[in-house]
Design a protein around this motif. Structure first.
Motif, PDB file in Angstrom:
ATOM      1  N   ALA A 174      51.367 -54.534   3.265  1.00 53.87           N
ATOM      2  CA  ALA A 174      50.382 -54.283   4.323  1.00 53.87           C
ATOM      3  C   ALA A 174      48.959 -54.220   3.790  1.00 53.87           C
ATOM      4  O   ALA A 174      48.046 -53.820   4.511  1.00 53.87           O
ATOM      5  N   GLY A 175      48.751 -54.613   2.537  1.00 51.51           N
ATOM      6  CA  GLY A 175      47.398 -54.695   2.013  1.00 51.51           C
ATOM      7  C   GLY A 175      47.011 -53.512   1.158  1.00 51.51           C
ATOM      8  O   GLY A 175      47.850 -52.758   0.675  1.00 51.51           O
ATOM      9  N   LEU A 176      45.724 -53.350   0.977  1.00 51.37           N
ATOM     10  CA  LEU A 176      45.198 -52.294   0.124  1.00 51.37           C
ATOM     11  C   LEU A 176      45.444 -50.925   0.745  1.00 51.37           C
ATOM     12  O   LEU A 176      45.231 -50.724   1.934  1.00 51.37           O
ATOM     13  N   ASP A 177      45.882 -50.000  -0.085  1.00 51.92           N
ATOM     14  CA  ASP A 177      46.046 -48.613   0.357  1.00 51.92           C
ATOM     15  C   ASP A 177      44.672 -48.075   0.750  1.00 51.92           C
ATOM     16  O   ASP A 177      43.738 -48.057  -0.060  1.00 51.92           O
ATOM     17  N   ARG A 178      44.539 -47.606   1.991  1.00 56.59           N
ATOM     18  CA  ARG A 178      43.240 -47.162   2.501  1.00 56.59           C
ATOM     19  C   ARG A 178      42.692 -45.954   1.740  1.00 56.59           C
ATOM     20  O   ARG A 178      41.501 -45.632   1.868  1.00 56.59           O
ATOM     21  N   GLN A 179      43.520 -45.304   0.938  1.00 54.14           N
ATOM     22  CA  GLN A 179      43.038 -44.174   0.153  1.00 54.14           C
ATOM     23  C   GLN A 179      41.932 -44.601  -0.816  1.00 54.14           C
ATOM     24  O   GLN A 179      41.110 -43.784  -1.232  1.00 54.14           O
ATOM     25  N   ALA A 180      41.933 -45.893  -1.155  1.00 58.21           N
ATOM     26  CA  ALA A 180      40.883 -46.398  -2.056  1.00 58.21           C
ATOM     27  C   ALA A 180      39.498 -46.248  -1.450  1.00 58.21           C
ATOM     28  O   ALA A 180      38.495 -46.222  -2.179  1.00 58.21           O
ATOM     29  N   PHE A 181      39.414 -46.148  -0.125  1.00 57.04           N
ATOM     30  CA  PHE A 181      38.124 -46.061   0.541  1.00 57.04           C
ATOM     31  C   PHE A 181      37.648 -44.618   0.734  1.00 57.04           C
ATOM     32  O   PHE A 181      36.544 -44.402   1.222  1.00 57.04           O
ATOM     33  N   THR A 182      38.476 -43.655   0.384  1.00 56.66           N
ATOM     34  CA  THR A 182      38.085 -42.258   0.523  1.00 56.66           C
ATOM     35  C   THR A 182      37.275 -41.825  -0.695  1.00 56.66           C
ATOM     36  O   THR A 182      37.401 -42.412  -1.774  1.00 56.66           O
ATOM     37  N   PRO A 183      36.447 -40.810  -0.575  1.00 56.49           N
ATOM     38  CA  PRO A 183      35.686 -40.334  -1.737  1.00 56.49           C
ATOM     39  C   PRO A 183      36.584 -39.890  -2.892  1.00 56.49           C
ATOM     40  O   PRO A 183      36.215 -40.032  -4.061  1.00 56.49           O
ATOM     41  N   GLU A 184      37.769 -39.378  -2.567  1.00 53.57           N
ATOM     42  CA  GLU A 184      38.663 -38.899  -3.613  1.00 53.57           C
ATOM     43  C   GLU A 184      39.357 -40.049  -4.342  1.00 53.57           C
ATOM     44  O   GLU A 184      39.699 -39.937  -5.520  1.00 53.57           O
ATOM     45  N   GLY A 185      39.605 -41.168  -3.642  1.00 50.27           N
ATOM     46  CA  GLY A 185      40.332 -42.275  -4.243  1.00 50.27           C
ATOM     47  C   GLY A 185      41.742 -41.861  -4.623  1.00 50.27           C
ATOM     48  O   GLY A 185      42.352 -40.998  -3.996  1.00 50.27           O
ATOM     49  N   ASP A 190      44.468 -40.395  -7.615  1.00 48.31           N
ATOM     50  CA  ASP A 190      44.426 -39.466  -8.743  1.00 48.31           C
ATOM     51  C   ASP A 190      44.156 -40.220 -10.048  1.00 48.31           C
ATOM     52  O   ASP A 190      44.870 -41.167 -10.394  1.00 48.31           O
ATOM     53  N   GLY A 191      43.105 -39.793 -10.743  1.00 52.75           N
ATOM     54  CA  GLY A 191      42.796 -40.400 -12.028  1.00 52.75           C
ATOM     55  C   GLY A 191      42.192 -41.790 -11.956  1.00 52.75           C
ATOM     56  O   GLY A 191      42.041 -42.456 -12.986  1.00 52.75           O
ATOM     57  N   GLU A 192      41.841 -42.250 -10.750  1.00 55.01           N
ATOM     58  CA  GLU A 192      41.294 -43.594 -10.579  1.00 55.01           C
ATOM     59  C   GLU A 192      39.948 -43.504  -9.864  1.00 55.01           C
ATOM     60  O   GLU A 192      39.720 -42.600  -9.055  1.00 55.01           O
ATOM     61  N   PRO A 193      39.062 -44.446 -10.111  1.00 54.98           N
ATOM     62  CA  PRO A 193      37.813 -44.468  -9.349  1.00 54.98           C
ATOM     63  C   PRO A 193      38.082 -44.921  -7.915  1.00 54.98           C
ATOM     64  O   PRO A 193      38.989 -45.724  -7.667  1.00 54.98           O
ATOM     65  N   SER A 194      37.325 -44.413  -6.975  1.00 56.98           N
ATOM     66  CA  SER A 194      37.385 -44.910  -5.605  1.00 56.98           C
ATOM     67  C   SER A 194      36.458 -46.119  -5.485  1.00 56.98           C
ATOM     68  O   SER A 194      35.674 -46.420  -6.399  1.00 56.98           O
ATOM     69  N   PHE A 195      36.514 -46.809  -4.353  1.00 61.51           N
ATOM     70  CA  PHE A 195      35.574 -47.899  -4.129  1.00 61.51           C
ATOM     71  C   PHE A 195      34.138 -47.385  -4.101  1.00 61.51           C
ATOM     72  O   PHE A 195      33.209 -48.096  -4.488  1.00 61.51           O
ATOM     73  N   ILE A 196      33.966 -46.162  -3.645  1.00 62.75           N
ATOM     74  CA  ILE A 196      32.629 -45.572  -3.643  1.00 62.75           C
ATOM     75  C   ILE A 196      32.125 -45.414  -5.075  1.00 62.75           C
ATOM     76  O   ILE A 196      30.956 -45.699  -5.370  1.00 62.75           O
ATOM     77  N   ASP A 197      33.004 -44.983  -5.977  1.00 63.78           N
ATOM     78  CA  ASP A 197      32.623 -44.880  -7.391  1.00 63.78           C
ATOM     79  C   ASP A 197      32.264 -46.249  -7.959  1.00 63.78           C
ATOM     80  O   ASP A 197      31.272 -46.393  -8.695  1.00 63.78           O
ATOM     81  N   LEU A 198      33.081 -47.266  -7.621  1.00 65.87           N
ATOM     82  CA  LEU A 198      32.808 -48.609  -8.122  1.00 65.87           C
ATOM     83  C   LEU A 198      31.448 -49.101  -7.629  1.00 65.87           C
ATOM     84  O   LEU A 198      30.713 -49.755  -8.370  1.00 65.87           O
ATOM     85  N   ALA A 199      31.105 -48.780  -6.386  1.00 64.00           N
ATOM     86  CA  ALA A 199      29.845 -49.252  -5.808  1.00 64.00           C
ATOM     87  C   ALA A 199      28.637 -48.690  -6.543  1.00 64.00           C
ATOM     88  O   ALA A 199      27.554 -49.290  -6.506  1.00 64.00           O
ATOM     89  N   ARG A 200      28.812 -47.561  -7.194  1.00 67.60           N
ATOM     90  CA  ARG A 200      27.697 -46.944  -7.914  1.00 67.60           C
ATOM     91  C   ARG A 200      27.455 -47.611  -9.276  1.00 67.60           C
ATOM     92  O   ARG A 200      26.459 -47.315  -9.944  1.00 67.60           O
ATOM     93  N   GLY A 201      28.324 -48.496  -9.688  1.00 68.73           N
ATOM     94  CA  GLY A 201      28.170 -49.144 -10.982  1.00 68.73           C
ATOM     95  C   GLY A 201      27.132 -50.249 -10.965  1.00 68.73           C
ATOM     96  O   GLY A 201      26.617 -50.635  -9.909  1.00 68.73           O
TER      97      GLY A 201
END
Length: 263
Positions: free
Chosen positions: A68-79, A81-92
């Motif tokens: 069903a595609g990407l786990d929507r948890q990737a879009f949350t600020p928390e992302g 466990d132990g992984e960057p979220s998409f928000i973290d990636l955007a800050r790079g």
């Protein structure tokens, strides 16, 4: 190798090998095989773990959905466990974002290697990253309940997991644009008619159809199949005369090999 003991079994991915056929299974049906960064790393590792005897790789998903595609948890600020979220990636930096996406894409790139033929066995939902994973394979056998959709644009994103090139190659620019920009579902009849699916079968016949196709692909000598695949993959990037030359060179190698004169 005939044992079906897993070569790899981690992070929602299981790799088994039986003789010349490897099977990569997405193993999180409770979440409709939603994808995350760990799963992508495991998929890339599966590609690196293939024994040299493997000629066919089957990709399938457990349960009612392929993925069903990407786990929507990737879009949350928390992302995760132990992984960057998409928000973290955007800050790079641009370079850091590019490197991260390139790493993600490794899970989708090895399926078209010239030494294997990959078959996606697709049922139910194949959405976003799931659609792109099916597109990463050489061939697609789909169940009648299949639902392909490219939903990235609805999320303000673009398809970035290698799916745009095969989609355009299969259905053409105009239809690919319409599928991606609208995010609509593509069902089995359209998938077969437009070339997205090589074969459509009832869901209960999906595994048997993939086995039959695998057997047919294994009937020809491996080197001839590999050379043919390389010729076909490169055809779009060559002129007519360049493709003629590539055919001559490939046939020369085959003739020498059959005559026992190969280097």
């Amino acid at each position: 190798m005939t044992s079906l003991d897993p070569v790899l079994d981690k992070d929602g991915v299981r790799l088994t090998v039986e003789d010349a056929v490897a099977t990569v299974t997405l193993t999180n049906p409770d979440k409709r095989n939603a994808q995350n960064f760990a799963l992508w790393r495991a998929l890339a590792q599966a590609g690196r773990s293939l024994p040299g005897s493997v000629r066919i790789v089957v990709l399938r998903g457990e349960g009612k959905s392929f993925s069903a595609g990407l786990d929507r948890q990737a879009f949350t600020p928390e992302g995760f466990d132990g992984e960057p979220s998409f928000i973290d990636l955007a800050r790079g930096t641009d370079a850091e974002i590019d490197a991260s996406i390139a790493e993600f894409q490794e899970a989708f790139t090895w399926w078209r290697r010239n030494d294997i033929i990959s078959i996606a066995a697709v049922q139910g939902h194949a959405i976003g990253a799931g659609f792109q994973l099916a597109l990463a394979c050489d061939l697609r056998v789909v169940a009648q309940d299949v639902q392909f959709a490219m939903r990235e644009t609805a999320l303000g994103l673009v398809p970035d997991l290698t799916g745009t090139h095969p989609l355009v190659s299969l259905v053409g620019y105009a239809r690919a644009l319409e599928i991606c920009a609208t995010g609509r579902f593509v069902h089995a009849e359209e998938a077969e008619r437009t070339g997205l699916a090589n074969l459509v079968v009832p869901g209960e016949e999906l595994d048997a159809a993939v086995r039959d196709l695998s057997a047919a692909l294994l009937a020809a000598p491996r080197d001839a199949v590999n050379e043919t695949k390389a010729l076909l993959r490169g055809a779009a990037g060559r002129s007519y005369d360049e493709q003629r030359a590539a055919e001559r060179a490939a046939q020369g190698r085959r003739l020498r090999d059959l005559a026992g004169l190969a280097d």
